[in-house]
Design an enzyme around this catalytic site. Structure first.
Site, mmCIF file in Angstrom:
data_model
loop_
_atom_site.group_PDB
_atom_site.id
_atom_site.type_symbol
_atom_site.label_atom_id
_atom_site.label_comp_id
_atom_site.label_asym_id
_atom_site.label_seq_id
_atom_site.Cartn_x
_atom_site.Cartn_y
_atom_site.Cartn_z
ATOM 1 N N GLU A 113 0.797 -1.234 0.000
ATOM 2 C CA GLU A 113 0.000 0.000 0.000
ATOM 3 C C GLU A 113 0.827 1.280 0.000
ATOM 4 O O GLU A 113 0.616 2.181 0.812
ATOM 5 C CB GLU A 113 -0.983 -0.008 1.174
ATOM 6 C CG GLU A 113 -1.955 -1.172 1.101
ATOM 7 C CD GLU A 113 -3.147 -1.053 2.048
ATOM 8 O OE1 GLU A 113 -3.133 -0.174 2.916
ATOM 9 O OE2 GLU A 113 -4.088 -1.847 1.884
ATOM 10 N N GLU B 54 -5.343 -8.953 0.566
ATOM 11 C CA GLU B 54 -6.066 -8.686 1.814
ATOM 12 C C GLU B 54 -7.540 -8.527 1.482
ATOM 13 O O GLU B 54 -7.894 -7.873 0.490
ATOM 14 C CB GLU B 54 -5.597 -7.387 2.493
ATOM 15 C CG GLU B 54 -4.249 -7.487 3.143
ATOM 16 C CD GLU B 54 -3.817 -6.184 3.822
ATOM 17 O OE1 GLU B 54 -4.682 -5.433 4.311
ATOM 18 O OE2 GLU B 54 -2.604 -5.932 3.834
#
Ligand code: BG6
Length: 458
Positions: free
Chosen positions: A162, A354
């Protein structure tokens, strides 16, 4: 079409959220340790987290019982190099070797993230972290060490988790909110992380030619609050800047011209060198790691809350959706759309790195009845199946998270695990492991290689 026999059904964690032992066996302090300490005035910092460091064998045997094919975890850069670029820490190497041997013995494919929010703090003190190109060199050296030490046991690597979120959060980069040059520094860090990621990919291709490596992008699908063209344009622009532009850089090895234009307009063009173009072009992803949890609804408003992307906007509640305790939406159908959108744009195999649901939970008679997580799993897996059916090359699903972990910014009571950890925000207790109902549910999904009969029953 449905899930192939090679589909990687797995679970995920990250080092600072799972390991604990934050200063044990020579590990250095990190940005994540600093951030959690400052944020949580409670016991829920990264000192113990899920105490994974001291439960390794037990946890891997739970993974085996669960039947997973893959486990996504991150290596703590500061456990290997406590100073980020100084001496290598033997104890750190031992820990990850042990984990990899255990996984290997249990036929679980490791998926290794090289950086998950935990830049070594010394690099902030020395260079202001990724503001400086010296941090790129340190990252490359650390990655090369990982490929050399662990490359024989790892087929799937992820570069930076991220980056697109880090680039908006000064504290995840070790920057000071009051710094008058903050905007320029955020952009410089972002740009330098693209280079760092590309250099890691180049090194991986050179040193581990059999391996696959990619980035891991946060991709919440954005909806416009209304069909007013201003709201629609806002949702479109945000989605583009936050998710698609970063993916474009990782996949095509260019900085999106729209991003360059934005930087020019805002006077934040980072320092760039001619040779960077070649680095970005040579270090492109083999697959796309995507973290997808929910949708967010945005609209132009007069208030100043929300993301800082240069316009005033609010994150709204979508009246058609249900929300959890922390206001994350429940919107499985959007996952199929997201996967299709990503695949149509980039034509790369996709790994969901995720996806999961958080709850406040307690143990009742030795059990944890997490029906909502079971529903979430069911509904999202169904949409994955639909996406595959419509032609998306989805290669794996890493459920977030394997076990209750420290939330990245909201303490320990925000639980995501299939396995309960007996501790809370205020009391570390003994961190005993208790399998939740969702553990058994996911176990049956894996056994079936998809929803199969389970789908029929519901
Ligand atoms: C992702 C991160 O953004 O979301 C994880 O990669 C994080 O580290 C997860 O835990 C959920 O977010 P949070 O803030 O609820 O922990």
């Amino acid at each position: 079409m449905s899930f192939s026999n090679e589909f990687l059904w797995g679970v995920a964690t990250s080092a600072f959220q799972y390991e604990g032992a934050y200063l044990e066996d020579g590990k250095g302090w990190t940005v994540a340790d600093e951030r959690c300490k400052k944020k949580n005035k409670i016991q829920a910092d990264s000192s113990v987290a899920s105490d994974g460091y001291h439960h390794l064998e037990e946890d891997v045997s739970l993974m085996k019982e669960l039947g997973i094919k893959s486990y996504r975890f991150s290596i703590s850069w500061a456990r290997l190099y406590p100073d980020g670029d100084g001496k290598l820490n033997e104890k750190g190497i031992e820990y990850y070797q042990k984990l990899l041997v255990l996984l290997n013995d249990n036929h679980i494919e490791p998926i290794v993230t090289l950086l998950h929010f935990d830049i070594p703090w010394k690099l902030i003190e020395k260079y202001e972290g990724f503001v400086s190109r010296k941090c790129i060199d340190a990252f490359e050296r650390y990655c090369r060490t990982c490929f050399k030490l662990f490359g024989n046991r790892v087929k799937y690597w992820l570069t930076i988790n991220e980056q697109n979120v880090m680039a908006m959060m000064h504290d995840m980069l070790g920057l000071n909110k009051e710094d008058p040059k903050l905007s320029e520094k955020l952009v410089q860090c972002n740009y330098n992380m693209y280079l760092a990621s590309a250099k890691a990919i180049i090194a991986c291709h050179e040193m581990c030619p059999q391996a696959l490596i990619g980035p891991c992008v946060s991709y919440p699908t954005l909806y416009a609050e209304t069909c007013h063209p201003d709201d629609v344009a806002l949702a479109y622009d945000m989605q583009d800047m936050m998710a698609f532009a970063p993916m474009e850089t990782y996949v095509y090895g260019i900085i999106s011209p729209l991003v360059m234009n934005k930087w020019r307009k805002e006077n934040t063009v980072p320092q760039m060198f001619k040779e960077d173009e070649q680095i970005l072009k040579s270090g492109t992803a083999d697959y796309l790691g995507v973290n997808w949890y929910c949708t967010q609804t945005v609209g132009i408003s007069n208030s100043k809350s929300g993301f800082n992307i240069g316009v005033e906007l609010d994150i709204k509640k979508n009246p058609y959706l249900e929300y959890g305790h922390w206001d994350w939406s429940y919107d499985p159908k959007a996952l199929k759309m997201a996967l299709k959108e990503c695949y149509a744009r980039f034509k790369k195999p996709i790994m969901i790195c995720e996806n999961g649901w958080s709850e406040l939970e307690t143990v009742e008679d030795g059990k944890v009845h997490d029906q909502k997580r079971i529903d979430y799993l069911h509904d999202h897996i169904k949409q994955m199946q639909n996406a595959i059916d419509e032609g998306v090359d989805l290669i794996g699903y890493q459920h977030w998270s394997f076990i209750d972990i420290l939330s990245s910014s909201q303490g320990f009571d925000k639980r995501y695990g299939l396995v309960f950890v007996d501790r809370d925000n205020f009391n570390i207790k003994n961190c005993q492991r208790i399998k939740k109902d969702s553990f058994y549910y996911y176990q049956s999904v894996i056994k079936n290689n998809g929803l199969g009969e389970i789908n029929e029953e519901r």
